[in-house]
Design an enzyme around this catalytic site. Structure first.
Site, PDB file in Angstrom:
ATOM      1  N   GLU A 123       0.850  -1.065  -0.194  1.00 29.60           N
ATOM      2  CA  GLU A 123      -0.027   0.141  -0.005  1.00 29.60           C
ATOM      3  C   GLU A 123       0.924   1.159   0.064  1.00 29.60           C
ATOM      4  O   GLU A 123       1.648   1.233   0.682  1.00 29.60           O
ATOM      5  CB  GLU A 123      -0.865   0.123   1.071  1.00 29.60           C
TER       6      GLU A 123
ATOM      7  N   GLY B  28       3.575   2.385  10.865  1.00 30.94           N
ATOM      8  CA  GLY B  28       3.402   1.508  11.786  1.00 30.94           C
ATOM      9  C   GLY B  28       3.062   0.166  11.475  1.00 30.94           C
ATOM     10  O   GLY B  28       3.824  -0.736  12.303  1.00 30.94           O
ATOM     11  N   ALA B  29       2.171  -0.471  10.570  1.00 33.24           N
ATOM     12  CA  ALA B  29       1.600  -1.712  10.401  1.00 33.24           C
ATOM     13  C   ALA B  29       0.899  -1.461   9.207  1.00 33.24           C
ATOM     14  O   ALA B  29       0.611  -0.574   8.633  1.00 33.24           O
ATOM     15  CB  ALA B  29       0.937  -2.329  11.486  1.00 33.24           C
ATOM     16  N   MET B  30       0.902  -2.751   8.508  1.00 33.15           N
ATOM     17  CA  MET B  30      -0.094  -3.008   7.307  1.00 33.15           C
ATOM     18  C   MET B  30      -0.956  -4.325   7.312  1.00 33.15           C
ATOM     19  O   MET B  30      -0.627  -5.292   7.776  1.00 33.15           O
ATOM     20  CB  MET B  30       0.943  -3.247   6.349  1.00 33.15           C
ATOM     21  N   GLU B  31      -2.094  -3.846   7.236  1.00 30.91           N
ATOM     22  CA  GLU B  31      -3.258  -4.930   7.184  1.00 30.91           C
ATOM     23  C   GLU B  31      -3.250  -5.764   6.125  1.00 30.91           C
ATOM     24  O   GLU B  31      -4.496  -6.393   6.036  1.00 30.91           O
ATOM     25  CB  GLU B  31      -4.626  -4.144   7.379  1.00 30.91           C
TER      26      GLU B  31
ATOM     27  N   HIS C 283      -6.311  -1.763  15.272  1.00 33.27           N
ATOM     28  CA  HIS C 283      -6.612  -0.739  14.039  1.00 33.27           C
ATOM     29  C   HIS C 283      -6.324  -2.108  12.816  1.00 33.27           C
ATOM     30  O   HIS C 283      -7.349  -2.007  12.029  1.00 33.27           O
ATOM     31  CB  HIS C 283      -5.435   0.085  13.944  1.00 33.27           C
ATOM     32  N   GLU C 284      -5.158  -2.641  12.731  1.00 31.14           N
ATOM     33  CA  GLU C 284      -4.869  -3.767  11.668  1.00 31.14           C
ATOM     34  C   GLU C 284      -6.068  -4.616  11.711  1.00 31.14           C
ATOM     35  O   GLU C 284      -6.500  -5.171  10.596  1.00 31.14           O
ATOM     36  CB  GLU C 284      -3.766  -4.152  11.632  1.00 31.14           C
TER      37      GLU C 284
ATOM     38  N   HIS D 118      -9.122  -3.591  10.078  1.00 33.38           N
ATOM     39  CA  HIS D 118      -9.248  -3.379   8.892  1.00 33.38           C
ATOM     40  C   HIS D 118      -9.608  -4.520   8.033  1.00 33.38           C
ATOM     41  O   HIS D 118     -10.180  -4.488   6.818  1.00 33.38           O
ATOM     42  CB  HIS D 118      -7.756  -3.099   8.327  1.00 33.38           C
TER      43      HIS D 118
HETATM   44  N1  B3K Z   1      -3.032   1.195   5.623  1.00 37.79           N
HETATM   45  C1  B3K Z   1      -1.613   1.247   6.124  1.00 37.79           C
HETATM   46  C2  B3K Z   1      -0.899   2.354   5.767  1.00 37.79           C
HETATM   47  C3  B3K Z   1      -0.077   2.176   4.519  1.00 37.79           C
HETATM   48  C4  B3K Z   1       0.975   3.541   4.377  1.00 37.79           C
HETATM   49  C5  B3K Z   1       1.176   3.694   2.983  1.00 37.79           C
HETATM   50  N2  B3K Z   1       2.164   4.578   2.684  1.00 37.79           N
HETATM   51  C6  B3K Z   1      -1.664   1.171   7.662  1.00 37.79           C
HETATM   52  C7  B3K Z   1      -2.863   1.533   8.461  1.00 37.79           C
HETATM   53  O1  B3K Z   1      -3.440   2.453   8.213  1.00 37.79           O
HETATM   54  O2  B3K Z   1      -3.544   0.854   8.882  1.00 37.79           O
HETATM   55 ZN    ZN Z   2      -5.300   2.016   8.741  1.00 34.99          ZN
END
Ligand code: B3K
Ligand code: ZN
Length: 885
Positions: free
Chosen positions: A129, A269-272, A305-306, A309
């Site tokens: 992302e 921070g993290a990615m879902e 949060h993740e 998502h």
């Molecule tokens: N969806 C990702 C963020 C991605 C950022 C890309 N530059 C994390 C989050 O919001 O949960």
């Molecule tokens: Zn998010």
């Protein structure tokens, strides 16, 4: 790196995809420098949008193309075109459906931008992302193209014993030359930004979770071996999040496996990613001696949060990147509520509003102001902003406030039912709220389209003879770049009227028959100016407006010092009670700021704050975290935002003066409270212990301001004896920001103790970078040469360069411009390594208009220098050039 003229993408230009995808099959032959990717796509022409001879255009960047095949036949090079950003096949078959096979080569080791497939401490991992998948293979890299993926991973058994991708593991096997393979299948159609793979030497903590409907899910957290003892809190947080989503939203997890991998090199921070979240180690690893209570809370929030998502983002995703807040605003709202249900609700709300008011309001008032649903961008990575996330969450919260919990839930139920498996828009979300409840939210939609923070002016006029209060409410939204005229917004204004005995009056509007019962009412403010007349008020009340911070606006409501102290003592709304204290403190600090600017020797601070604090310190409190916040002065950033022209020195000096004065006057009370709550403890994360530590360390911070042998001794004792990170780092903070004789020795001892723990060393850097004493820039510059510093590790960059420039206003804004030059140098250097990180770093320079002429000139010089740098990335170019415009 940047083209000659970076292209602006507009929401108004959105068109549906011309080609859609059936099954996607990926094969990765993994190698640190030479990874081969074979992508097999079932391509379907979209008859509604594609002209009969529409070329097939796939996105791709930094790829080496090896071969292209259609329906098994190799395409000769004259039948396709490769540009720096795409693969174009003009003669795509005229048939409805065909198979495309593309082979590419990539070099993960060379990928320091940490987007696409890259290497983090020997581990291969991905970040896709928003548009990182195009750095892995040629693909329609847009969120509205969704498909089921199957992924075959092949790699060396010694270097990559663990091979993970999305979905369920369906098969695995051995190959010759010490290689092995694992096949993954993800049955849920997804856009490619949710794709992930990981290959590495990892250990895993595994537990089971049984969903509300009785399905068993395996939960796995993968980390490097020496971190396995730091996964317990993340695992518990995940289980709490899964249960909470079932209870609060009726949403269950849908796969049999949920994996989290922690990596040390990560841009955010993290990615879902579906079924395979990839996290910055900072938001997974915690042990009481290595992580502070604040870290524990952040981990719980980000894990939640993740996880959330999975429904708000993955099952239902965004049609295009302008709709980013559809998933982010809603998911932030959900994680805020999740945390609020597990810790102190009032404290969580105050923390969230603090972030919004100091940082998002500044963004909204600056050159990069944009709507929650922006209408254009050059680089989408620049739009993962506080506006899209935090203001976006406030917009969802306002819907919750306006509709009430039950109707809001009806709205989300309909949203999930109607749009499951689709890529949709913010408007679809609002429509679900409308349709589920038979309401009309046309005016409310402006919150998505209009940038800027509205100002709300509230004036009360009490008529003793009529026992009535007329409230006049006006709204005005200042112009923002590209939006000079603003329409009135639909603002929920939660209001209370507090009687002289400190109790809320029941609220009855003129003309209403039913007896008043409610003590807080939500008023619908929709016009530029509106009047509300409350009746049945025997005495003049004190107005408590915008309770719970019911809308993301700047409230202008004048209260005397006495009224503020009264609200601070009595307001039944915990947010407004705290906020009354903040307003009181800000006004007192600002008075001193004025005196300093005029060159006067500042007098003593006004006594109202001291009296209010003394009262609070001697009361009994259930929620000690809340009391800790009540006793915390507003930040320099918050106070600065209230000034026409910011004077960072005066703000810092005036605030310090108030802090020292409070510490001197309340020394006995603060010392007593400190000792009452100080324990030799290993640092369990539970609400009571957290509250105790928070309060005790606020007391310590005041006492440390005294900078006396006694305060030195107190800090040193706590530092040396601490068995948990919250206490250790708080004490070290007191030492570092004073003339403590053991300052250097304590810093060395801390480094010595923790050199094997990267996240703790980040704290060591950050503490020194945020020291408010003079000479900090020189020590920051020296730290750049420390063997543990590394510009390629985002956490390190954030902890030293970022912390100095964003969280040390008095030193960063030194009038000679040294701080600005320091940042300019690093943005330019980072641009060549990692454009996303470089671009984020520019942010303190975007606020140049808020400062005096001298500083304005110096900041602009750096922005110009950055914008003119040869080879500047679109990320950095967009921020620097829009700031100068
Ligand atoms: N969806 C990702 C963020 C991605 C950022 C890309 N530059 C994390 C989050 O919001 O949960
Ligand atoms: Zn998010």
């Amino acid at each position: 790196m940047r083209d000659a003229t970076p292209q602006t993408i507009y929401l108004k230009d959105y068109t549906p995809p011309e080609y859609r995808l059936g099954q996607v099959e990926l094969t990765f032959n993994l190698d640190e420098e030479d990874t081969r990717v074979i992508s097999r796509l079932r391509v379907q022409k979209n008859p509604e949008t594609a002209a009969p001879n529409a070329p097939l255009v796939l996105d791709g960047e930094d790829l080496e193309l090896i071969s292209v095949r259609i329906n098994g036949q190799a395409l000769p090079p004259d039948q396709y075109e490769v540009t720096p950003e795409s693969l174009i096949i003009p003669g795509a078959p005229k048939v409805e459906v065909f198979n495309l096979e593309v082979e590419t080569r990539i070099n993960p080791r060379a990928n320091t931008a940490l987007e696409g497939l890259y290497l983090s401490s020997g581990m291969l991992c991905t970040q896709c992302e928003a548009q990182g998948f195009r750095k892995i293979t040629y693909f329609p890299d847009r969120p509205d193209v969704m498909a089921p993926f199957s992924t075959l991973l092949i790699g060396d058994k010694t270097r990559y014993p663990v091979l993970l991708s999305n979905g369920n593991k369906v098969a695995s096997g051995e190959l010759k030359n010490n290689r092995h393979w694992v096949k993954w299948e993800d049955p849920f159609p997804k856009p490619c930004y949710l794709f992930a793979l990981v290959g590495g030497r990892l250990e895993c903590l595994e537990e089971k979770y049984t969903t509300g409907s009785g399905r068993e899910v395996t939960l796995q957290i993968y980390v490097e071996a020496h971190d396995l003892d730091k996964c317990g809190h993340a695992m518990r947080s995940l289980q709490q999040a899964m249960r909470w989503d079932e209870q609060a939203y009726g949403r269950e997890y849908d796969l049999d496996l949920y994996m989290i991998v922690a990596v040390g090199h990560f841009n955010m921070g993290a990615m879902e990613n579906k079924g395979l979240n990839i996290f910055n180690t900072k938001f997974v690893l915690a042990r009481p001696d290595t992580a502070s209570d604040a870290d524990y809370e952040h981990i719980q929030g980000v894990i939640g949060h993740e996880y959330f998502h999975n429904w708000t983002g993955n099952r239902i995703t965004c049609r295009d990147w302008f709709q980013l807040s559809l998933k982010e605003g809603l998911t932030v709202f959900r994680d805020q509520e999740f945390t609020a249900d597990h810790v102190s609700r009032a404290v969580k709300r105050i923390e969230d509003v603090n972030l919004l008011r100091t940082r998002q309001f500044a963004e909204d008032a600056g050159p990069l102001a944009h709507a929650v649903r922006p209408d254009s961008y050059i680089e989408i990575n620049n739009f993962y902003t506080l506006t899209v996330y935090e203001k976006g969450a406030e917009v969802v919260r306002m819907l919750h406030t306006l509709l009430g919990a039950e109707r809001f839930r009806k709205g989300t139920d309909l949203y999930f039912e109607r749009h499951d498996g689709q890529a949709v828009t913010c408007d679809d979300f609002v429509r679900a709220m409308e349709d589920a409840n038979g309401v009309e939210l046309q005016q409310f939609r402006r919150w998505y389209a209009q940038a800027g923070t509205p100002e709300l002016f509230v004036v009360g006029d009490y008529d003793a003879a009529e026992r009535a209060l007329t409230l006049t409410v006006k709204q005005h939204c200042p112009p923002t770049p590209g939006q000079s005229v603003k329409e009135p917004l639909h603002i929920p204004l939660a209001l209370g009227l507090v009687g002289p005995d400190g109790n809320d009056y029941p609220l009855r509007l003129e003309g209403e028959d039913e007896p008043a019962t409610k003590s807080t009412r939500v008023l619908d403010v929709t016009a530029t100016q509106q009047r509300f007349r409350f009746v049945g008020l025997p005495e003049k009340p004190v107005i408590s407006a915008l309770r719970g911070f019911s809308a993301p606006v700047r409230l202008h409501l004048h209260h005397s010092y006495e009224e503020l102290a009264f609200l601070l003592a009595h307001d039944s709304d915990p947010f407004n009670r705290w906020d009354a204290g903040q307003t009181l403190a800000s006004r007192i600090v600002l008075n001193l700021v004025e005196q300093l600017i005029e060159g006067e020797q500042p007098h003593k601070a006004d006594p109202h704050l001291l009296q209010a604090y003394r009262k609070a310190l001697t009361q009994d409190w259930d929620d000690l975290s809340y009391l800790a916040l009540l006793l915390t002065l507003p930040s320099e950033d918050y106070i600065s935002a209230l000034m026409k022209v910011i004077d960072p020195d005066a703000v810092h000096n005036a605030r310090q003066l108030v802090k020292r004065e409070l510490a001197q006057a309340l020394r006995a009370e603060l010392t007593a409270l400190y000792h009452a709550h100080h324990r030799d403890e290993s640092g369990r994360f539970d609400a009571d212990a957290v509250g105790r530590r928070k309060l005790k360390n606020v007391c310590l911070a005041y006492l440390a301001e005294l900078d006396t042998p006694e305060s030195h001794a107190l800090c040193l004792k706590q530092f040396r004896e601490a068995r948990n990170m919250t206490d250790q780092i708080a004490a070290l903070g007191g030492i570092v920001n004073s003339t403590h004789p053991e300052r250097a020795a304590s810093l060395d001892a801390f480094y010595e103790q923790w050199q094997g723990e990267a996240l703790v060393i980040d704290k060591w850097f950050a503490l020194q970078a945020t020291c408010h004493l003079t000479g900090t820039l020189t020590s920051v510059q020296a730290l750049l040469n420390h063997p543990a510093f590394d510009l390629k590790t985002p956490n390190r960059v954030r902890s030293l360069v970022g912390a100095f420039c964003q969280s040390n206003p008095v030193n960063f804004h030194a009038a000679d411009g040294a701080g600005y030059r320091f940042l300019g140098d690093h943005v330019i250097e980072l641009n060549a390594i990692n454009p996303q990180i470089a671009s984020r770093m520019v942010s303190p320079l975007t606020q140049w208009r808020r400062y005096d002429d001298g500083r304005q000139k110096l900041i602009r010089e750096q922005l110009r220098r950055i914008a003119d740098t040869a080879g500047i990335s679109k990320d950095v170019y967009e921020v620097a050039s829009k700031s100068l415009a």
